[in-house]
Design an enzyme around this catalytic site. Sequence first.
Site, PDB file in Angstrom:
ATOM      1  N   THR A 263       0.892  -0.152  -6.680  1.00 12.99           N
ATOM      2  CA  THR A 263       1.555   0.939  -6.817  1.00 12.99           C
ATOM      3  C   THR A 263       2.684   0.905  -5.731  1.00 12.99           C
ATOM      4  O   THR A 263       4.141   1.039  -6.498  1.00 12.99           O
ATOM      5  CB  THR A 263       0.828   2.441  -6.300  1.00 12.99           C
ATOM      6  OG1 THR A 263      -0.170   2.500  -7.188  1.00 12.99           O
ATOM      7  CG2 THR A 263       1.608   3.754  -6.701  1.00 12.99           C
TER       8      THR A 263
ATOM      9  N   ILE B 232       8.237  10.119   4.625  1.00  9.93           N
ATOM     10  CA  ILE B 232       8.960  10.980   5.525  1.00  9.93           C
ATOM     11  C   ILE B 232       9.174  10.227   6.766  1.00  9.93           C
ATOM     12  O   ILE B 232       8.038   9.574   7.356  1.00  9.93           O
ATOM     13  CB  ILE B 232       7.836  12.123   5.988  1.00  9.93           C
ATOM     14  CG1 ILE B 232       7.554  13.076   4.760  1.00  9.93           C
ATOM     15  CG2 ILE B 232       8.709  12.987   6.976  1.00  9.93           C
ATOM     16  CD1 ILE B 232       6.521  13.989   5.071  1.00  9.93           C
TER      17      ILE B 232
ATOM     18  N   GLY C 119      -3.535  13.106 -11.689  1.00  7.84           N
ATOM     19  CA  GLY C 119      -3.187  11.976 -10.929  1.00  7.84           C
ATOM     20  C   GLY C 119      -2.898  12.081  -9.399  1.00  7.84           C
ATOM     21  O   GLY C 119      -2.541  11.211  -8.758  1.00  7.84           O
TER      22      GLY C 119
ATOM     23  N   GLU D 280      -7.948  10.767  -6.602  1.00  3.52           N
ATOM     24  CA  GLU D 280      -8.645   9.633  -7.168  1.00  3.52           C
ATOM     25  C   GLU D 280      -9.908  10.129  -7.771  1.00  3.52           C
ATOM     26  O   GLU D 280     -10.377  11.088  -7.649  1.00  3.52           O
ATOM     27  CB  GLU D 280      -8.807   8.704  -5.929  1.00  3.52           C
ATOM     28  CG  GLU D 280      -7.212   8.202  -5.352  1.00  3.52           C
ATOM     29  CD  GLU D 280      -7.469   6.943  -4.786  1.00  3.52           C
ATOM     30  OE1 GLU D 280      -8.625   6.357  -4.875  1.00  3.52           O
ATOM     31  OE2 GLU D 280      -6.597   6.488  -4.165  1.00  3.52           O
TER      32      GLU D 280
ATOM     33  N   LYS E  76      -4.461   9.307   9.987  1.00  2.00           N
ATOM     34  CA  LYS E  76      -2.964   9.452  10.051  1.00  2.00           C
ATOM     35  C   LYS E  76      -2.864  10.393  11.455  1.00  2.00           C
ATOM     36  O   LYS E  76      -1.773  10.051  12.329  1.00  2.00           O
ATOM     37  CB  LYS E  76      -2.396  10.168   8.846  1.00  2.00           C
ATOM     38  CG  LYS E  76      -2.330   9.582   7.811  1.00  2.00           C
ATOM     39  CD  LYS E  76      -2.186  10.204   6.494  1.00  2.00           C
ATOM     40  CE  LYS E  76      -2.171   9.452   5.372  1.00  2.00           C
ATOM     41  NZ  LYS E  76      -2.035  10.486   3.956  1.00  2.00           N
TER      42      LYS E  76
HETATM   43  N1  LIG Z   1       0.170   4.644  -3.108  1.00  3.92           N
HETATM   44  C1  LIG Z   1       0.697   5.355  -2.472  1.00  3.92           C
HETATM   45  O1  LIG Z   1       1.269   6.475  -2.656  1.00  3.92           O
HETATM   46  C2  LIG Z   1       0.725   5.059  -0.946  1.00  3.92           C
HETATM   47  C3  LIG Z   1       1.306   5.726   0.186  1.00  3.92           C
HETATM   48  C4  LIG Z   1       1.361   5.535   1.680  1.00  3.92           C
HETATM   49  C5  LIG Z   1       0.800   4.291   2.035  1.00  3.92           C
HETATM   50  N2  LIG Z   1       0.195   3.579   0.953  1.00  3.92           N
HETATM   51  C6  LIG Z   1      -0.474   2.281   1.435  1.00  3.92           C
HETATM   52  O2  LIG Z   1       0.121   1.246   0.904  1.00  3.92           O
HETATM   53  C7  LIG Z   1      -0.801   0.261   0.723  1.00  3.92           C
HETATM   54  C8  LIG Z   1      -1.076  -0.074  -0.903  1.00  3.92           C
HETATM   55  O3  LIG Z   1      -1.340   0.895  -1.716  1.00  3.92           O
HETATM   56  P1  LIG Z   1      -1.233   0.725  -3.232  1.00  3.92           P
HETATM   57  O4  LIG Z   1      -1.452   2.275  -3.628  1.00  3.92           O
HETATM   58  O5  LIG Z   1       0.079   0.147  -3.671  1.00  3.92           O
HETATM   59  O6  LIG Z   1      -2.440   0.044  -3.605  1.00  3.92           O
HETATM   60  P2  LIG Z   1      -2.946  -0.564  -4.846  1.00  3.92           P
HETATM   61  O7  LIG Z   1      -2.147  -0.038  -6.205  1.00  3.92           O
HETATM   62  O8  LIG Z   1      -4.332  -0.501  -4.998  1.00  3.92           O
HETATM   63  O9  LIG Z   1      -2.271  -2.204  -4.907  1.00  3.92           O
HETATM   64  C9  LIG Z   1      -3.015  -3.004  -3.971  1.00  3.92           C
HETATM   65  C10 LIG Z   1      -2.330  -4.411  -4.402  1.00  3.92           C
HETATM   66  O10 LIG Z   1      -3.024  -5.389  -3.226  1.00  3.92           O
HETATM   67  C11 LIG Z   1      -3.419  -6.824  -4.101  1.00  3.92           C
HETATM   68  N3  LIG Z   1      -4.771  -7.119  -3.381  1.00  3.92           N
HETATM   69  C12 LIG Z   1      -5.723  -6.285  -2.859  1.00  3.92           C
HETATM   70  N4  LIG Z   1      -6.313  -6.967  -2.069  1.00  3.92           N
HETATM   71  C13 LIG Z   1      -6.111  -8.330  -2.245  1.00  3.92           C
HETATM   72  C14 LIG Z   1      -6.671  -9.530  -1.780  1.00  3.92           C
HETATM   73  N5  LIG Z   1      -7.684  -9.597  -1.005  1.00  3.92           N
HETATM   74  N6  LIG Z   1      -5.848 -10.353  -1.824  1.00  3.92           N
HETATM   75  C15 LIG Z   1      -4.633 -10.366  -2.636  1.00  3.92           C
HETATM   76  N7  LIG Z   1      -4.012  -9.377  -3.486  1.00  3.92           N
HETATM   77  C16 LIG Z   1      -5.035  -8.365  -2.817  1.00  3.92           C
HETATM   78  C17 LIG Z   1      -3.755  -6.093  -5.413  1.00  3.92           C
HETATM   79  O11 LIG Z   1      -3.789  -7.107  -6.463  1.00  3.92           O
HETATM   80  P3  LIG Z   1      -4.227  -6.727  -7.701  1.00  3.92           P
HETATM   81  O12 LIG Z   1      -3.023  -6.082  -8.489  1.00  3.92           O
HETATM   82  O13 LIG Z   1      -4.344  -8.255  -8.490  1.00  3.92           O
HETATM   83  O14 LIG Z   1      -5.434  -6.037  -7.928  1.00  3.92           O
HETATM   84  C18 LIG Z   1      -2.904  -5.078  -5.465  1.00  3.92           C
HETATM   85  O15 LIG Z   1      -1.735  -5.600  -6.342  1.00  3.92           O
HETATM   86  C19 LIG Z   1      -2.261   0.692   1.010  1.00  3.92           C
HETATM   87  O16 LIG Z   1      -2.476   0.318   2.720  1.00  3.92           O
HETATM   88  C20 LIG Z   1      -1.994   2.314   1.129  1.00  3.92           C
HETATM   89  O17 LIG Z   1      -2.874   2.974   1.855  1.00  3.92           O
HETATM   90  C21 LIG Z   1       0.114   3.885  -0.422  1.00  3.92           C
END
Ligand SMILES: NC(=O)c1ccc[n+]([C@@H]2O[C@H](COP(=O)([O-])OP(=O)(O)OC[C@H]3O[C@@H](n4cnc5c(N)ncnc54)[C@H](OP(=O)(O)O)[C@@H]3O)[C@@H](O)[C@H]2O)c1
Length: 431
Positions: A12, A135, A186, A189, A204
Amino acid sequence: MRVGIGILGFGTVGGALLRKLIEENASISTKTGLEIEVEKVAVRDIGKLRSVALRDGVLTDDPMELVNDPAVQLVVEIMGGEDPAGDLVAAALRAGKPVVTANKALIAARGKELISIAEEAGVPLLFEAAVAGGIPIIRPLSETLAGEQIDRVLGIVNGTTNYILTKMTEDGAEYKTALAEAQELGYAEADPTADVSGADAAAKAAILASLAFGTWVASDRVYTEGIDRLDATDVRIASELGYVIKLLAVAENTQDGISVRVHPTFVPGDHPLAVIRGATNAVFVEGPSFHELLFAGPGAGGAPTASAVLGDVVDAARELLAGAEVAPPIRFQPGRVLEFDSVVTTWYLRLEVVDRPGVLAQVAGVFGDNEVSIKSVWQEGEDDGATLLLVTHGHAESRQRASLEGLRSLEVVRDVGAVIRVEGAGPTPNL
Ligand SMILES: NC(=O)c1ccc[n+]([C@@H]2O[C@H](COP(=O)([O-])OP(=O)(O)OC[C@H]3O[C@@H](n4cnc5c(N)ncnc54)[C@H](OP(=O)(O)O)[C@@H]3O)[C@@H](O)[C@H]2O)c1
């Protein structure tokens, strides 16, 4: 000036960041003077269909290859989780590469260690997106207010639970209905445990407290209660009293020590946090010089989070290219983190009692025995039972809990329907 970056994760946040870097490349370069070149992107499944097209050879399923690639000067960790993200971040820092991460779980669990590795390596570790997504709050706490005394930080730092609570408050929805709607839209989860149990907010809260007070607070020292047992009755009663129930992160720095907690809270209707609706996040900071500051905005979502990540990338890239000595990262002093038992809180209680003379005296007796004074008490309902509503004055948690045990052992108390902590002095109902 050109800087080569490697991005761990294309989910994401990764997708939103890559879209930004590609679509807005020219404007980023005009505004910042930087040409940010994506050299490598690591994913788990290299065969998955991706939302942004990358040059051949950029995508890899070997994250360590990305960290070790000499063309990667700066690493962005947006893969999530503690493992292997933690070891990859540590390896990048040790290799002298600045790291930007959005990973609150990692920072809450290993932040102290990683910050010290960054300091030893003389490179920045930036994590603006790890708390309250879009933020800007990490930089204000760790830089802008670094010389200030901060007394308290109150935060709504989980958008999912704030969305559910807003539905319960404004539509009178039951918890389960509001959760189902949040899942459909959405905001929550399929497995909402991390959000509704308060665990996400606790991680946090630990980070916010550590930065605000300069003493590292491990997330297992955060007293945590979620919203999963909240009843629509108490949400309605709060509204009738001019309050609103929020899942609040509360970090306090008193003469006795630091306390950090996350729990549903009665917030007065005229408090700035009371009007934070839906999935919005907000952090309210109190200190003697600046009095009160409110930071509010989108706490999650690909685009807002990617914007915070990009801000850190620009900052880190500028430091890297300037070649100047990196400003010392946050330094933590030893400090006392209080046991929750000694923290002073105000309680709202809803008791289901038998309706007969003398009940109130017995209930009051239990509070008296534990030296807890009652601010207000009033009754709802009739017939074969009654609901007794009470608000205490502020007392140590240990005494409040001893009263609770005493109440549970009273034969006239059929059930303790709710215990919710109150921010401020507490309501006095107009009876
Ligand atoms: N989403 C939000 O709104 C949000 C807000 C604030 C902070 N965050 C933080 O940002 C981070 C990412 O969140 P997200 O929502 O973008 O997560 P996500 O959609 O689950 O994406 C995770 C990505 O990391 C890759 N990945 C996971 N494990 C891996 C591994 N062992 N080796 C290589 N690649 C790996 C996955 O690969 P594949 O695509 O191949 O599965 C995917 O592309 C997290 O720490 C989350 O807490 C997210």
